[in-house]
Design a protein around this motif. Structure first.
Motif, PDB file in Angstrom:
ATOM      1  N   PRO A   7      14.792   2.439   4.613  1.00  0.00           N
ATOM      2  CA  PRO A   7      13.798   3.186   3.845  1.00  0.00           C
ATOM      3  C   PRO A   7      12.415   2.535   3.849  1.00  0.00           C
ATOM      4  CG  PRO A   7      15.854   3.123   2.644  1.00  0.00           C
ATOM      5  CD  PRO A   7      16.013   2.221   3.842  1.00  0.00           C
ATOM      6  N   ALA A   8      12.340   1.215   3.888  1.00  0.00           N
ATOM      7  CA  ALA A   8      11.039   0.535   3.891  1.00  0.00           C
ATOM      8  C   ALA A   8      10.242   0.887   5.150  1.00  0.00           C
ATOM      9  CB  ALA A   8      11.220  -0.978   3.783  1.00  0.00           C
ATOM     10  N   GLU A   9      10.915   0.979   6.286  1.00  0.00           N
ATOM     11  CA  GLU A   9      10.234   1.351   7.533  1.00  0.00           C
ATOM     12  C   GLU A   9       9.743   2.795   7.452  1.00  0.00           C
ATOM     13  OE1 GLU A   9      11.195   1.961  12.274  1.00  0.00           O
ATOM     14  OE2 GLU A   9      12.470   0.605  11.107  1.00  0.00           O
ATOM     15  N   TYR A  10      10.592   3.685   6.943  1.00  0.00           N
ATOM     16  CA  TYR A  10      10.210   5.088   6.767  1.00  0.00           C
ATOM     17  C   TYR A  10       9.014   5.194   5.827  1.00  0.00           C
ATOM     18  CZ  TYR A  10      10.246   9.809   4.893  1.00  0.00           C
ATOM     19  OH  TYR A  10       9.863  11.051   4.460  1.00  0.00           O
ATOM     20  N   ARG A  11       9.071   4.507   4.690  1.00  0.00           N
ATOM     21  CA  ARG A  11       7.963   4.566   3.714  1.00  0.00           C
ATOM     22  C   ARG A  11       6.662   4.055   4.326  1.00  0.00           C
ATOM     23  NH1 ARG A  11      12.080   3.770  -0.028  1.00  0.00           N
ATOM     24  NH2 ARG A  11      11.991   1.513   0.007  1.00  0.00           N
ATOM     25  N   SER A  12       6.744   3.040   5.150  1.00  0.00           N
ATOM     26  CA  SER A  12       5.556   2.512   5.815  1.00  0.00           C
ATOM     27  C   SER A  12       4.933   3.564   6.726  1.00  0.00           C
ATOM     28  CB  SER A  12       5.938   1.254   6.601  1.00  0.00           C
ATOM     29  OG  SER A  12       4.838   0.778   7.320  1.00  0.00           O
ATOM     30  N   LEU A  13       5.767   4.245   7.500  1.00  0.00           N
ATOM     31  CA  LEU A  13       5.278   5.315   8.375  1.00  0.00           C
ATOM     32  C   LEU A  13       4.698   6.464   7.547  1.00  0.00           C
ATOM     33  CD1 LEU A  13       8.220   5.346  10.940  1.00  0.00           C
ATOM     34  CD2 LEU A  13       5.848   4.604  11.384  1.00  0.00           C
TER      35      LEU A  13
END
Length: 182
Positions: A80-86
């Motif tokens: 989720p952290a990678e998704y939120r960053s994008l």
């Protein structure tokens, strides 16, 4: 915002000053579901997943389904952290902001509200430039006494909105209110 939280920050207001109407932007003033879904769908497609329909996605978001579960339902296992960053990198860009629409009768309602209250916009938007441009495009930028937005990198949440209000210098009392979508 839970009941009573705002009133921890009540300040005395000079006699004769109209109360403040603190207004959230995304939801109460702008319909943003198309933008949010497009950002989500574009990211999921770019990463090889299958996005939910806008209705499914919005139902999950309103139901407070965690990003991890939404990603899983989309056939994607990115943290989720990678998704939120994008998502953060895309959500306030002009291409996506162009999908927002004013809620029905917003301009008229804001003008009527301004006769009895001092409207102050409170938003977690971090692109001040994009925010001001969008408000101007909808011709509502001149309605607000103040436009409070988050600095870049701020953690989203009602606590941040309280901090924005507290640090604004806007005087308000218990006859003032906050209108949000939750």
């Amino acid at each position: 915002m839970s009941g009573g939280t705002l009133f921890k920050f009540v300040r005395s207001m000079p006699e004769g000053l109209k109360p403040v109407a603190f207004l959230d932007l995304d939801g109460p003033i702008l319909e943003v579901s198309v933008r949010h879904h497009r950002v989500y769908a574009d990211i999921i497609l770019r990463l090889g997943g299958t996005p939910m329909t806008r209705e499914e996605y919005w139902h999950a978001k309103r139901g407070k389904v965690p990003d991890r579960e939404i990603l899983s339902r989309s056939g994607f296992s990115t943290p989720p952290a990678e998704y939120r960053s994008l998502k953060l990198a895309a959500i306030e860009t002009a291409d996506y902001l162009a999908h927002d629409r004013l809620q029905p009768k917003t301009q008229e309602t804001l003008r009527r509200l301004a006769k009895q209250y001092r409207p102050v916009l409170v938003t977690l938007r971090q692109s001040r430039e994009g925010l001001i441009a969008q408000l101007a495009s909808f011709e509502i930028d001149g309605v607000f006494l103040a436009i409070l937005s988050s600095p870049t990198g701020t953690t989203p949440g009602w606590e941040t909105k309280c901090e924005l209000i507290r640090g604004s210098g806007v005087q308000f009392d218990s006859s003032s209110f906050f209108a949000g979508d939750t």
